[in-house]
Design an enzyme around this catalytic site. Structure first.
Site, short mmCIF file in Angstrom:
data_model
loop_
_atom_site.label_atom_id
_atom_site.label_comp_id
_atom_site.label_asym_id
_atom_site.label_seq_id
_atom_site.Cartn_x
_atom_site.Cartn_y
_atom_site.Cartn_z
N TYR A 61 -5.08 -9.94 -2.63
CA TYR A 61 -5.78 -10.89 -2.04
C TYR A 61 -4.88 -12.16 -1.50
CZ TYR A 61 -9.42 -8.81 -4.80
OH TYR A 61 -10.37 -7.78 -5.43
N ASN A 100 -18.73 -8.82 0.09
CA ASN A 100 -18.72 -8.04 1.47
C ASN A 100 -20.16 -7.12 1.34
OD1 ASN A 100 -18.49 -6.03 3.49
ND2 ASN A 100 -16.97 -5.02 2.17
N CYS A 133 -13.45 -3.16 1.35
CA CYS A 133 -13.04 -4.08 0.29
C CYS A 133 -12.21 -3.40 -0.95
CB CYS A 133 -14.08 -4.96 -0.12
SG CYS A 133 -15.63 -3.90 -0.63
N HIS A 134 -12.45 -2.00 -0.70
CA HIS A 134 -11.97 -1.23 -1.82
C HIS A 134 -10.37 -1.14 -1.69
CE1 HIS A 134 -12.91 1.71 1.21
NE2 HIS A 134 -11.68 2.34 0.95
N GLU A 144 -8.82 8.66 0.03
CA GLU A 144 -8.07 8.44 1.12
C GLU A 144 -6.51 8.59 0.96
OE1 GLU A 144 -8.44 4.32 2.30
OE2 GLU A 144 -10.99 4.21 2.38
#
Length: 178
Positions: free
Chosen positions: A98, A126, A134-135, A161
């Site tokens: 962030y 979001n 956003c993850h 991922e």
């Protein structure tokens, strides 16, 4: 008119929503702020935009990076739009914080600094989760803070991922990492 369609994912049900311009929502069943901007009247109907979103998700859930985005039409303030644009730039399998997003926004706007907490609010609202990733945003210390779909789903998305998760799990004092 908003069109909706359900998608069955390995994480559970997903509700997709789109208008004539692009995808306006992607919510995991039970997600915080589920269907936040959906009008009372929506039509369940397949559209080319929803078909593209399903195709994107089909590829994503095989653990492969896509080379396209479905048309997107997120609804939000100028500030939120700026944050979401940065989220789209986070590479597949990578994370950012962030604070890093706040510094990037401050630099773009010629400001000395920007509130990481304000960025967190925009990230949390979001409405096109997974596709606007956003993850991939974590706390400054690498902690897996906040995810409207639940931390368990955030972990599964990052693992899908092949994100290096070792920085997220700090061993307790007196234990060694394996």
């Amino acid at each position: 008119m908003i069109f909706t369609e359900h998608y069955d994912s390995p994480l559970g049900g997903i509700l997709l929503a789109a208008d004539e311009i692009g995808l306006t929502g992607l919510w995991l069943d039970g997600q915080k702020y589920f269907g936040g901007h959906l009008p009372a009247e929506c039509r369940t109907q397949e559209t080319p935009i929803l078909t593209e979103a399903r195709r994107w998700l089909d590829i994503y859930f095989t653990g492969r990076e896509q080379d396209f985005l479905p048309p997107l039409h997120p609804v939000g303030s100028v500030f939120r739009q700026a944050v979401w644009k940065i989220l789209l730039q986070i590479p597949y399998g990578k994370t950012t914080t962030y604070g890093e997003i706040a510094r990037q926004l401050a630099a773009q706007q010629g400001l000395e600094r920007m509130s990481a907490q304000a960025v967190g609010g925009a990230v949390g609202h979001n409405e096109i989760s997974i596709i606007i990733p956003c993850h991939r945003v974590v706390g400054t210390n690498g902690s897996l803070t906040g995810y409207a779909g639940g931390i368990d789903k955030k972990i599964k998305l990052l693992e899908l991922e092949h994100t290096d998760m070792s920085r997220f799990f700090v061993p307790k004092k007196g234990t060694a990492r394996k």
